[in-house]
Design an enzyme around this catalytic site. Structure first.
Site: not given
Ligand code: CAA
Length: 398
Positions: A131, A136, A249, A370, A374
């Site tokens: 959004e 991130s 992805g 994706e 960082e």
């Molecule tokens: N697989 C399964 N579960 C996962 C996981 C994974 N890889 N990573 C985290 N989880 C789970 C955690 O275990 C947690 O679950 P529980 O509550 O059961 O413990 C839950 O998900 C939340 O995880 P976090 O507490 O780690 O979450 P966070 O808020 O700290 O964020 C982050 C983690 C890694 C920073 C994440 O927000 C992230 O990857 N951010 C980047 C976002 C992103 O990649 N966006 C891409 C947009 S899509 C795009 O670009 C597509 C396009 O069109 C090209």
């Protein structure tokens, strides 16, 4: 150089790789520069990729997919991306995110309703997580989903949605825990949204540096009613489904980056053999030899990480760590290699007469979408420490 040097490919894998290469040479390469110049999204290409089975590569045959393994899928994706990174991201997002989310977490009815059309290329998929104020920190998303009888009412703005203006099936992540976000990452649901629903509209189309033939748009959801039947799995688990799917992805984006980098290296090697300066081809000058050697080495290293991660996935092993490593290494390699390709071409690399200018612009986004480089480093560090203790764990600042 090709992935054959890294892992023994089966006859079927070689065949799919050959089909992808020939399809790209016939249907994509001749148009890629014009599609880029005109920011043209070629809907006919979706149908052609679907007819080939390339939009259902990871889906089982019962849903009209090819039922292939990850390595084979990425071999094909590398070929398509080497021809045109915009076509690559369309294929990657569709195969890795919406189709996989429905396959893994959808009900039988949802799978039957959406997957065969998606596999055949009749229904194009998109993934709407980000959004304007949640990139991130994806779990900070604010789009609301409020239950009302047997429907959910969605309100909010989704951004950076690849193919969003042309998609038929969009996986939308929205808060189910109310505006106070009390359940954080565990207060998000995933909804299957179709553009025919009242309250759906396509907003701003981004005017991008690269990947110009891939439309990236905002989506507005205004009192949009989604039937309960379109909720995916549990209403509190959509974020986990999305992150799990992003592991796939990120392999797709790594393959896209490897394709871009490979194309840049191939163009550079060819050009360095033709271009004469100081009385000999520039490849005979050590300054150029060293560049080509470094480019080839970085490409090989990135590809090794990618196919190692893909093979681990095909063995059923957890890949969060390896997917992030592969995406980080491949995207940074693509940026470095395309930058050097422009340098090898000199002035001719800075103009649109040769494809390296487009490859240079297209490469950059692989370090951003994706999950930025960082964020990949955050994921890698957390996997080293354990998810609860790593940097940004639980995104406490939210
Ligand atoms: N697989 C399964 N579960 C996962 C996981 C994974 N890889 N990573 C985290 N989880 C789970 C955690 O275990 C947690 O679950 P529980 O509550 O059961 O413990 C839950 O998900 C939340 O995880 P976090 O507490 O780690 O979450 P966070 O808020 O700290 O964020 C982050 C983690 C890694 C920073 C994440 O927000 C992230 O990857 N951010 C980047 C976002 C992103 O990649 N966006 C891409 C947009 S899509 C795009 O670009 C597509 C396009 O069109 C090209």
């Amino acid at each position: 150089m090709s992935p054959d040097h890294l892992l023994p490919l089966s006859e079927e894998q070689r065949e799919i790789q050959r089909v992808a290469r020939e399809f790209a040479a016939a249907e994509i390469t001749p148009h890629a520069d014009r599609w880029d110049r005109e920011a043209h999204f070629d809907r006919a290409l979706v149908g052609k990729l679907g007819a080939l089975g390339f939009l259902g590569m990871l889906l089982p045959e019962e849903y009209d997919g090819l039922g292939l393994d990850t390595v084979t899928y990425l071999l094909a994706l590398e070929e398509i991306s080497a021809a045109d990174a915009s076509a690559g991201v369309l294929m990657s997002v569709h195969n890795s995110l919406p189709t996989q989310m429905i396959l893994r977490y959808g009900s039988d009815e949802q799978k039957r309703r959406f997957l065969p059309g998606m596999a055949r290329g009749e229904l194009l998929g998109a993934f709407a997580l980000s959004e304007p104020d949640a990139g991130s920190d994806a779990a900070a998303l604010r789009t609301q989903a409020v239950r009302d009888g047997d429907t959910w009412v969605l309100n909010g703005t989704k951004s950076w949605v690849t193919s969003g203006s042309h998609a038929d099936v969009i996986l939308v992540m929205a808060r189910t825990d109310g505006a106070d976000m009390r359940r954080g990452a565990r207060g998000i649901g995933a909804f299957i949204v179709t553009p025919d629903l009242r309250g759906f509209s396509v907003g701003k189309k981004e005017d991008k540096l690269g990947l110009r033939a891939s439309p990236t748009v905002q989506l507005q959801l205004d009192e949009l009613r989604v039937p309960d039947a379109n909720l995916l799995g549990e209403p509190s688990s959509g974020f986990v489904y999305a992150l799990q799917s992003l592991d796939n992805g990120r392999l797709g984006i790594a393959a896209q980056a490897v394709g871009i980098a490979r194309a840049a290296l191939e163009h550079s090697v060819r050009y360095a053999g033709q271009r004469q300066q100081f009385g000999r081809p520039i490849r005979d000058h050590q300054a150029i030899q060293f560049k080509l050697a470094d480019m080839a080495t970085r490409l090989h290293a990135a590809r090794a990480l990618l196919y190692q991660a893909a093979a681990a996935k095909d063995r059923g092993e957890p890949i969060t760590l390896y997917a992030s490593m592969a995406k980080l290494a491949a995207s940074e390699a693509a940026v470095a290699i395309t930058t050097e390709a422009v340098q090898v071409f000199g002035g001719y690399g800075y103009v649109k007469d040769f494809p390296v200018e487009r490859l240079f612009r297209d490469a950059k986004v692989t370090e951003i979408y994706e999950g930025t480089s960082e964020i990949q480093r955050v994921v890698i560090a957390r996997e080293l420490y354990g998810r609860d203790q790593g940097p940004g764990a639980g995104a406490g600042a939210r």
